[in-house]
Design an enzyme around this catalytic site. Structure first.
Site, PDB file in Angstrom:
ATOM      1  N   HIS A 181       9.279   9.933 -27.597  1.00 37.69           N
ATOM      2  CA  HIS A 181       8.251  10.791 -26.990  1.00 37.69           C
ATOM      3  C   HIS A 181       8.596  12.279 -27.177  1.00 37.69           C
ATOM      4  CE1 HIS A 181       5.204  12.135 -24.178  1.00 37.69           C
ATOM      5  NE2 HIS A 181       6.137  12.798 -23.509  1.00 37.69           N
ATOM      6  N   ARG A 185      -2.508  21.814 -14.056  1.00 37.51           N
ATOM      7  CA  ARG A 185      -1.396  20.920 -14.399  1.00 37.51           C
ATOM      8  C   ARG A 185      -1.494  20.447 -15.850  1.00 37.51           C
ATOM      9  NH1 ARG A 185       1.426  16.025 -10.874  1.00 37.51           N
ATOM     10  NH2 ARG A 185       2.800  15.328 -12.562  1.00 37.51           N
ATOM     11  N   GLU A 204      -3.915  17.076 -11.312  1.00 32.30           N
ATOM     12  CA  GLU A 204      -4.379  17.515 -12.630  1.00 32.30           C
ATOM     13  C   GLU A 204      -5.895  17.692 -12.718  1.00 32.30           C
ATOM     14  OE1 GLU A 204      -2.013  16.005 -15.959  1.00 32.30           O
ATOM     15  OE2 GLU A 204      -3.835  16.105 -17.192  1.00 32.30           O
ATOM     16  N   LYS A 221       3.645  11.500 -10.989  1.00 34.67           N
ATOM     17  CA  LYS A 221       2.867  10.637 -11.881  1.00 34.67           C
ATOM     18  C   LYS A 221       3.662   9.357 -12.103  1.00 34.67           C
ATOM     19  CE  LYS A 221       0.114  13.808 -14.715  1.00 34.67           C
ATOM     20  NZ  LYS A 221      -0.085  14.338 -16.082  1.00 34.67           N
ATOM     21  N   HIS A 233       1.028  17.734 -26.346  1.00 33.50           N
ATOM     22  CA  HIS A 233       0.957  16.288 -26.107  1.00 33.50           C
ATOM     23  C   HIS A 233      -0.253  15.625 -26.768  1.00 33.50           C
ATOM     24  CE1 HIS A 233       4.285  16.928 -23.453  1.00 33.50           C
ATOM     25  NE2 HIS A 233       4.291  15.681 -23.039  1.00 33.50           N
ATOM     26  N   LYS A 276       8.002  23.328 -13.390  1.00 22.15           N
ATOM     27  CA  LYS A 276       7.163  22.142 -13.174  1.00 22.15           C
ATOM     28  C   LYS A 276       6.726  22.058 -11.713  1.00 22.15           C
ATOM     29  CE  LYS A 276       6.000  17.525 -13.971  1.00 22.15           C
ATOM     30  NZ  LYS A 276       6.133  16.266 -14.637  1.00 22.15           N
ATOM     31  N   GLU A 285      10.857  18.823 -24.061  1.00 21.43           N
ATOM     32  CA  GLU A 285      10.043  19.142 -22.869  1.00 21.43           C
ATOM     33  C   GLU A 285      10.484  20.485 -22.281  1.00 21.43           C
ATOM     34  OE1 GLU A 285       7.433  17.466 -22.123  1.00 21.43           O
ATOM     35  OE2 GLU A 285       7.717  15.383 -22.732  1.00 21.43           O
ATOM     36  N   ARG A 332       0.818  -1.249   0.000  1.00 16.99           N
ATOM     37  CA  ARG A 332       0.000   0.000   0.000  1.00 16.99           C
ATOM     38  C   ARG A 332       0.832   1.271   0.000  1.00 16.99           C
ATOM     39  NH1 ARG A 332      -2.882  -3.172   3.688  1.00 16.99           N
ATOM     40  NH2 ARG A 332      -4.678  -4.142   2.711  1.00 16.99           N
ATOM     41  N   HIS A 374       0.784  12.766 -28.917  1.00 19.63           N
ATOM     42  CA  HIS A 374       0.335  11.411 -28.599  1.00 19.63           C
ATOM     43  C   HIS A 374      -0.158  10.708 -29.869  1.00 19.63           C
ATOM     44  CE1 HIS A 374      -1.554   8.259 -26.150  1.00 19.63           C
ATOM     45  NE2 HIS A 374      -2.543   8.340 -27.011  1.00 19.63           N
ATOM     46  N   ASN A 384       0.654  19.536 -20.604  1.00 16.50           N
ATOM     47  CA  ASN A 384       0.386  18.676 -21.765  1.00 16.50           C
ATOM     48  C   ASN A 384       0.434  19.454 -23.084  1.00 16.50           C
ATOM     49  OD1 ASN A 384      -0.003  16.518 -20.031  1.00 16.50           O
ATOM     50  ND2 ASN A 384      -2.192  16.927 -19.811  1.00 16.50           N
TER      51      ASN A 384
HETATM   52  P1  NAD Z   1      13.996   5.970 -21.265  1.00 20.61           P
HETATM   53  O1  NAD Z   1      13.780   5.790 -19.831  1.00 20.61           O
HETATM   54  O2  NAD Z   1      13.578   4.867 -22.174  1.00 20.61           O
HETATM   55  O3  NAD Z   1      15.532   6.310 -21.524  1.00 20.61           O
HETATM   56  C1  NAD Z   1      15.973   6.507 -22.845  1.00 20.61           C
HETATM   57  C2  NAD Z   1      17.203   5.645 -23.158  1.00 20.61           C
HETATM   58  O4  NAD Z   1      18.342   6.221 -22.531  1.00 20.61           O
HETATM   59  C3  NAD Z   1      17.121   4.223 -22.633  1.00 20.61           C
HETATM   60  O5  NAD Z   1      17.690   3.355 -23.577  1.00 20.61           O
HETATM   61  C4  NAD Z   1      17.960   4.271 -21.371  1.00 20.61           C
HETATM   62  O6  NAD Z   1      18.499   3.018 -21.010  1.00 20.61           O
HETATM   63  C5  NAD Z   1      19.040   5.233 -21.765  1.00 20.61           C
HETATM   64  N1  NAD Z   1      19.693   5.946 -20.690  1.00 20.61           N
HETATM   65  C6  NAD Z   1      19.145   6.450 -19.557  1.00 20.61           C
HETATM   66  N2  NAD Z   1      20.029   7.197 -18.898  1.00 20.61           N
HETATM   67  C7  NAD Z   1      21.193   7.136 -19.589  1.00 20.61           C
HETATM   68  C8  NAD Z   1      22.460   7.721 -19.417  1.00 20.61           C
HETATM   69  N3  NAD Z   1      22.710   8.559 -18.413  1.00 20.61           N
HETATM   70  N4  NAD Z   1      23.431   7.443 -20.323  1.00 20.61           N
HETATM   71  C9  NAD Z   1      23.166   6.631 -21.377  1.00 20.61           C
HETATM   72  N5  NAD Z   1      21.968   6.083 -21.623  1.00 20.61           N
HETATM   73  C10 NAD Z   1      20.990   6.341 -20.730  1.00 20.61           C
HETATM   74  O7  NAD Z   1      13.264   7.293 -21.813  1.00 20.61           O
HETATM   75  P2  NAD Z   1      12.991   8.722 -21.171  1.00 20.61           P
HETATM   76  O8  NAD Z   1      12.903   9.634 -22.316  1.00 20.61           O
HETATM   77  O9  NAD Z   1      13.880   9.025 -20.051  1.00 20.61           O
HETATM   78  O10 NAD Z   1      11.527   8.541 -20.538  1.00 20.61           O
HETATM   79  C11 NAD Z   1      10.417   8.239 -21.348  1.00 20.61           C
HETATM   80  C12 NAD Z   1       9.342   7.674 -20.464  1.00 20.61           C
HETATM   81  O11 NAD Z   1       8.979   8.649 -19.502  1.00 20.61           O
HETATM   82  C13 NAD Z   1       8.077   7.299 -21.218  1.00 20.61           C
HETATM   83  O12 NAD Z   1       7.639   6.043 -20.774  1.00 20.61           O
HETATM   84  C14 NAD Z   1       7.089   8.386 -20.813  1.00 20.61           C
HETATM   85  O13 NAD Z   1       5.753   7.926 -20.808  1.00 20.61           O
HETATM   86  C15 NAD Z   1       7.555   8.689 -19.411  1.00 20.61           C
HETATM   87  N6  NAD Z   1       7.180  10.026 -18.941  1.00 20.61           N
HETATM   88  C16 NAD Z   1       6.610  10.118 -17.714  1.00 20.61           C
HETATM   89  C17 NAD Z   1       6.261  11.346 -17.198  1.00 20.61           C
HETATM   90  C18 NAD Z   1       5.701  11.453 -15.818  1.00 20.61           C
HETATM   91  O14 NAD Z   1       5.263  12.541 -15.432  1.00 20.61           O
HETATM   92  N7  NAD Z   1       5.721  10.389 -15.044  1.00 20.61           N
HETATM   93  C19 NAD Z   1       6.513  12.511 -17.947  1.00 20.61           C
HETATM   94  C20 NAD Z   1       7.098  12.389 -19.202  1.00 20.61           C
HETATM   95  C21 NAD Z   1       7.436  11.141 -19.689  1.00 20.61           C
HETATM   96  N1  GLY Z   2       4.338  15.297 -17.773  1.00 22.88           N
HETATM   97  C1  GLY Z   2       3.156  16.003 -17.430  1.00 22.88           C
HETATM   98  C2  GLY Z   2       2.870  16.035 -15.971  1.00 22.88           C
HETATM   99  O1  GLY Z   2       3.669  15.622 -15.181  1.00 22.88           O
HETATM  100  O2  GLY Z   2       1.812  16.454 -15.595  1.00 22.88           O
END
Ligand code: NAD
Ligand code: GLY
Length: 365
Positions: A266, A242, A238, A144, A249, A228, A186, A122, A253, A246
């Site tokens: 992304h 918030r 949101e 999130k 987005h 942020k 971003e 939990r 998307h 987006n």
């Molecule tokens: P990712 O986590 O897939 O990382 C991108 C690539 O970089 C991967 O291959 C990873 O292994 C590599 N990598 C990571 N750090 C590294 C480093 N320091 N050196 C070398 N390689 C490295 O992608 P991302 O762009 O970080 O994140 C995308 C994800 O985040 C998506 O799933 C998206 O939905 C999510 N997201 C979430 C939120 C949220 O608010 N929670 C916001 C935006 C995006």
């Molecule tokens: N990435 C959008 C949010 O965190 O609300």
């Protein structure tokens, strides 16, 4: 040590800037982690990031009980199967509600670990140690968490704020140019939706940013995190404001869905989505006419795409936009620009303007 607080009453937490801490080149701030965790730690990382930064991170944790789960790399593993595997390992190793999870990696690792922390017994504490630019300025901040379902991205999730976010800007030195640029999308989004001074600063520092000058990256990441953090603090779950985060987005998307996840990153989809949102804003008369060209120049300087991949079909695009979870029940809700540095949320869609924007971007010869 620089620090920003995400102000959420009893769930407030710091974003701390410790260059060299995770990369193992400057351990002078190592007590920072101790403040946020107990004696039992469970690190989640992936096979790429673990090879780079797991050993230096473990070294910082001293005598604590540390278990590790290494995920395969990629968005394809942002699944309930990974949550199940993490929970199985936590239980088998006897982790209690006092355990702290640490997410060492990009947004995928961060989202999976955050969701596992939200549901394990939990809810247990999680510390985010983001290692991509996108995760440093976006996904690690704000609570999130989610995994994907075969029928939709991020469809299973929870709001679960971390106890701390630890930024080591030096981790960005090993990031591929394409992933680095994806994070910049971003950042441009933050500037476009909230802060014209930030937009101008990005324009003026393009070269130092692209050459990954550490001081410049720190200033930029801090600026984005402040934007942020302020928005999240004003609307954690949101209910309204918030959603400004987006910007780009809803279009993005649709681009991601129709191009096939993984082909377009992304952040790249967000860059194209920003262009479409700006174009729509001009056509619906909320934004001045030369703004999209200014936006395109900055995105191009950051090696980001401003035109869509060929072959996307309008009917599919509209459907993909409508199925976006950011659409309201009544219809589409869009984030529009009123200026470079000021965004607004609207469900009053100018159908003619939307038609023109889609025609303009989808008829990419
Ligand atoms: P990712 O986590 O897939 O990382 C991108 C690539 O970089 C991967 O291959 C990873 O292994 C590599 N990598 C990571 N750090 C590294 C480093 N320091 N050196 C070398 N390689 C490295 O992608 P991302 O762009 O970080 O994140 C995308 C994800 O985040 C998506 O799933 C998206 O939905 C999510 N997201 C979430 C939120 C949220 O608010 N929670 C916001 C935006 C995006
Ligand atoms: N990435 C959008 C949010 O965190 O609300």
């Amino acid at each position: 040590m620089k620090s920003i607080t995400v102000e959420l009453a009893d769930r407030s937490y710091p974003i701390v800037f410790c260059p060299g801490l995770v990369t193992g080149t400057d351990g002078s701030e190592q007590t920072v982690l101790a403040a946020a965790m107990g004696d039992s730690i469970f690190i989640v990382s992936n096979e790429t990031v673990a090879g780079l930064y797991l050993a230096p991170l473990k070294k910082l944790l001293g005598d604590r009980k540390v278990d590790v789960y290494i995920m395969p790399d990629g968005e394809a593993y942002k699944t309930l199967d990974q949550i199940d595997a993490i929970i199985g390992k936590l239980l088998a190793a006897g982790h209690t509600r006092e355990t702290t999870l640490i997410a060492l990696g990009g947004g995928v690792v961060g989202d999976v670990t955050g969701f596992a922390a939200a549901v394990y017994q939990r809810g247990v504490a999680v510390i985010q140690v983001p290692t991509t630019l996108l995760s440093q300025v976006d996904s690690s901040v704000g609570g999130k968490t989610a995994v994907n379902h075969p029928l939709g991205k991020n469809m299973i999730g929870a709001f679960h704020q971390p106890k701390m976010v630890v930024m080591d800007v030096e981790t960005l030195k090993t990031l591929s140019p394409r992933e680095f640029s994806a994070g910049l999308a971003e950042i441009v989004k933050h500037a476009a939706l909230a802060d014209w001074a930030y937009f101008q600063w990005l324009q003026a520092h393009q070269d130092s940013i692209m050459s990954r000058d550490s001081a410049c990256l720190m200033t930029m990441i801090e600026w984005s995190c402040r934007i942020k953090a302020e928005i999240v603090a004003s609307d954690e779950t949101e209910q309204g404001r918030r959603a400004l985060l987006n910007l780009g987005h809803t279009f993005g998307h649709a681009i991601e869905t129709l191009s096939g996840y993984g082909l377009v990153l992304h952040g790249e989809a967000v860059a194209m989505g920003l262009m479409m949102a700006a174009d729509y804003s001009v056509r619906s008369k909320t934004l001045f006419e030369s703004a999209p060209a200014q936006l395109a120049r900055l995105l191009t300087a950051f090696s980001l795409p401003t035109v869509l991949p060929k072959g996307l079909i309008k009917a599919d695009f509209l459907q993909a936009m409508g199925r976006d979870k950011k659409a309201t029940a009544e219809g589409l809700r869009l984030v529009i620009l009123r200026d470079l540095g000021r965004a607004d949320l609207t469900s009053q869609i100018d159908e003619a303007a939307l038609e023109q924007t889609l025609a303009f971007f989808l008829n990419n010869p």
